[in-house]
Design a protein around this motif. Sequence first.
Motif: not given
Length: 115
Positions: A48, A65, A104
Amino acid sequence: MTNQESDNAIMQLRQAVIAQKTINLEESPSRQELNNLHTRLRAYDGFVSQLVIAVIQGDSLSTEYEERSAVQRELEQLQAHTDPMVRREVRKYAQYKQRLDTMLELAHTVINQRK
């Protein structure tokens, strides 16, 4: 999308970064039961952080991710732990993860606004 909307999203992202820095993970977990979660969360934090820096510098490359769901599963498993000290620590980790999730999501918002 206007410049004002883009600026607002970047400002929110910067504020989220500042808020995240008010919580620090220790170098190593206080309990052995937290080792896997700690390692996964550190890796998520690194991902991040790199993405946020790139977005603030103007990069519009959007990536997910892959281990995000594994971090969540680990958290959920540990929240049911019988030791109250472990559960207390897990709450801290959950808050840390929530702030990373927010960063994020804001980074992806900025990226999408640039398209």
